[in-house]
Design an enzyme around this catalytic site. Structure first.
Site, PDB file in Angstrom:
ATOM      1  N   CYS A  64       0.837  -1.213   0.000  1.00 52.70           N
ATOM      2  CA  CYS A  64       0.000   0.000   0.000  1.00 52.70           C
ATOM      3  C   CYS A  64       0.867   1.256   0.000  1.00 52.70           C
ATOM      4  O   CYS A  64       0.560   2.232  -0.686  1.00 52.70           O
ATOM      5  CB  CYS A  64      -0.928   0.004   1.207  1.00 52.70           C
ATOM      6  SG  CYS A  64      -2.103  -1.357   1.221  1.00 52.70           S
ATOM      7  N   ASP A  65       1.950   1.229   0.766  1.00 48.57           N
ATOM      8  CA  ASP A  65       2.891   2.344   0.808  1.00 48.57           C
ATOM      9  C   ASP A  65       3.483   2.575  -0.580  1.00 48.57           C
ATOM     10  O   ASP A  65       3.477   3.708  -1.084  1.00 48.57           O
ATOM     11  CB  ASP A  65       3.997   2.040   1.829  1.00 48.57           C
ATOM     12  CG  ASP A  65       5.108   3.071   1.831  1.00 48.57           C
ATOM     13  OD1 ASP A  65       4.815   4.283   1.854  1.00 48.57           O
ATOM     14  OD2 ASP A  65       6.290   2.662   1.818  1.00 48.57           O
TER      15      ASP A  65
END
Length: 170
Positions: A64-65
């Site tokens: 997600c980062d």
């Protein structure tokens, strides 16, 4: 409410998505989420713009980062396009994350309150109350032009394909 069982997995385990699957050509549904400043935000706040919506389970995970960083970087190159990352993370976590990572080109939104986006766009994971991973591209007339529901949520979306679809609209 429509439920789609086994269309996505997490570490190989099947999960259920809540909400109707959106498809290319659909009229985009309105939704209400919160900005990191706790202000309501929805589709109407992006009127007349191309929209790239990056959907992530949680901003605090590696994939997600990387997804958020990638689309934030691309946002500065996309004319007349609003780039959004949406998750179920609390607005306070999004604020902290954006400050620490220098996220300043993309808008981060929290769907935690009502799961309005998750249900309207079919990304809500019933078993986890998180959003599944994916990307939605909506044109300036609010027609869906691209959608990807990543089948294994620990994998990356197809960044190049999503960006290619945005560039066709610019």
């Amino acid at each position: 409410m429509e439920k789609r069982k086994g269309v996505i997995t997490m570490n190989g385990n099947p999960l259920t998505l809540v909400g109707k699957e959106i498809k290319v050509g659909d009229k985009a549904s309105d939704f209400k989420a919160l900005t990191k400043d706790l202000k309501p935000f929805g589709l109407g706040d992006m009127e007349g713009k191309i929209k790239l919506i990056s959907v992530v389970p949680s901003i605090d995970t590696k994939v997600c980062d990387l997804q958020t960083m990638r689309f934030n970087e691309e946002a500065s190159k996309l004319k007349d396009t609003v780039v959004i990352t949406i998750s179920m993370d609390l607005p306070f976590a999004l604020d902290r994350y954006c400050a620490s990572k220098g996220i300043d080109n993309a808008i981060t939104l929290s769907d935690h309150r009502e799961a309005s986006f998750g249900i309207a766009y079919g990304f809500l994971i019933e078993e986890l109350r998180l959003l599944s991973r994916g990307v939605v591209v909506i044109d300036e007339n609010n027609i869906v032009r691209y959608v990807e529901y990543v089948d294994e949520i620990t994998k990356h979306p197809d960044y190049d394909k999503a960006l290619e679809e945005v560039n066709k609209l610019i």
